[in-house]
Scaffold this motif. Structure first.
Motif, PDB file in Angstrom:
ATOM      1  N   ALA A  68      77.196 -11.090 -48.647  1.00  0.00           N
ATOM      2  CA  ALA A  68      77.695  -9.857 -49.633  1.00  0.00           C
ATOM      3  C   ALA A  68      78.621  -8.843 -48.995  1.00  0.00           C
ATOM      4  O   ALA A  68      78.550  -8.761 -47.596  1.00  0.00           O
ATOM      5  N   ASN A  69      79.474  -8.419 -49.752  1.00  0.00           N
ATOM      6  CA  ASN A  69      80.452  -7.423 -49.265  1.00  0.00           C
ATOM      7  C   ASN A  69      80.363  -6.068 -49.949  1.00  0.00           C
ATOM      8  O   ASN A  69      80.333  -6.030 -51.123  1.00  0.00           O
ATOM      9  N   VAL A  70      79.932  -5.010 -48.989  1.00  0.00           N
ATOM     10  CA  VAL A  70      79.865  -3.620 -49.577  1.00  0.00           C
ATOM     11  C   VAL A  70      80.944  -3.115 -49.383  1.00  0.00           C
ATOM     12  O   VAL A  70      81.557  -3.015 -48.213  1.00  0.00           O
ATOM     13  N   MET A  71      81.524  -2.285 -50.514  1.00  0.00           N
ATOM     14  CA  MET A  71      82.931  -1.619 -50.405  1.00  0.00           C
ATOM     15  C   MET A  71      82.893  -0.591 -51.123  1.00  0.00           C
ATOM     16  O   MET A  71      82.411  -0.245 -52.439  1.00  0.00           O
ATOM     17  N   GLY A  72      83.491   0.642 -50.608  1.00  0.00           N
ATOM     18  CA  GLY A  72      84.045   1.631 -51.353  1.00  0.00           C
ATOM     19  C   GLY A  72      85.451   1.584 -51.455  1.00  0.00           C
ATOM     20  O   GLY A  72      86.383   1.099 -51.223  1.00  0.00           O
ATOM     21  N   TYR A  73      85.761   2.080 -53.010  1.00  0.00           N
ATOM     22  CA  TYR A  73      87.169   2.168 -53.435  1.00  0.00           C
ATOM     23  C   TYR A  73      87.533   3.224 -54.462  1.00  0.00           C
ATOM     24  O   TYR A  73      86.590   3.872 -54.930  1.00  0.00           O
ATOM     25  N   THR A  74      88.675   3.092 -54.995  1.00  0.00           N
ATOM     26  CA  THR A  74      89.024   3.950 -56.270  1.00  0.00           C
ATOM     27  C   THR A  74      89.362   3.080 -57.035  1.00  0.00           C
ATOM     28  O   THR A  74      90.145   2.138 -57.133  1.00  0.00           O
ATOM     29  N   THR A  75      88.835   3.346 -58.409  1.00  0.00           N
ATOM     30  CA  THR A  75      88.882   2.663 -59.624  1.00  0.00           C
ATOM     31  C   THR A  75      90.537   2.843 -60.080  1.00  0.00           C
ATOM     32  O   THR A  75      91.139   3.628 -59.625  1.00  0.00           O
TER      33      THR A  75
END
Length: 148
Positions: free
Chosen positions: A48-55
């Motif tokens: 699993a990769n958990v990531m924060g980002y801007t849509t």
């Protein structure tokens, strides 16, 4: 492609052992407590990769994979994901076989991610993630990669 809520994850246990392991991870882990990063579920077979980002305002380049399935589960924010069958993927605009990703030009139908929903994309399923339903904003997602 599978599109459902996580409360029904057990009905997909027979689809593939790696998909079952990925959905079990999503259903039984306190995902909000995880920092961004990679989490091994079954070594390089399921992780699993958990990531924060801007849509983004739009994502006109759907992607597909050949070796891995993707399982998307939104942890924070809102997101739309463009989807299309492989027959409707347009011209390849970028190919990276080593990274198992092909980008295409093509139109998609947008489905909401969030609200307990998950999406499973199998090889060939076109998907254009990270589309903002309104203005671009922060989101956080867990993507489980399953080697098929």
């Amino acid at each position: 492609m599978i599109y459902d809520t996580l409360e029904h994850w057990t009905q997909y246990e027979s689809v593939h052992p790696g998909v079952a392991a990925g959905l079990r991870f999503l259903a039984t882990t306190d995902l909000a407590a995880l920092a961004d990063g990679r989490y091994e579920i079954d070594g390089d077979q399921v992780f699993a990769n958990v990531m924060g980002y801007t849509t983004k305002e739009d994502n006109p380049t759907p992607e597909r994979h050949e070796k891995f399935a993707d399982i998307f589960y939104l942890l924070e924010g809102e997101e739309l994901v463009g989807v299309c069958p492989v027959e409707e993927l347009g011209e390849v605009t970028m190919a990276n076989p080593e990274g198992d990703i092909w980008l295409h030009q093509g139109s998609t139908v947008r489905l909401p991610l969030g609200g307990g929903r998950f999406m499973v994309f199998f090889p060939g399923d076109g998907h254009a993630p990270s589309i903002a339903p309104g203005a671009p904003a922060h989101a956080r997602k867990c993507v489980v990669k399953v080697r098929l």
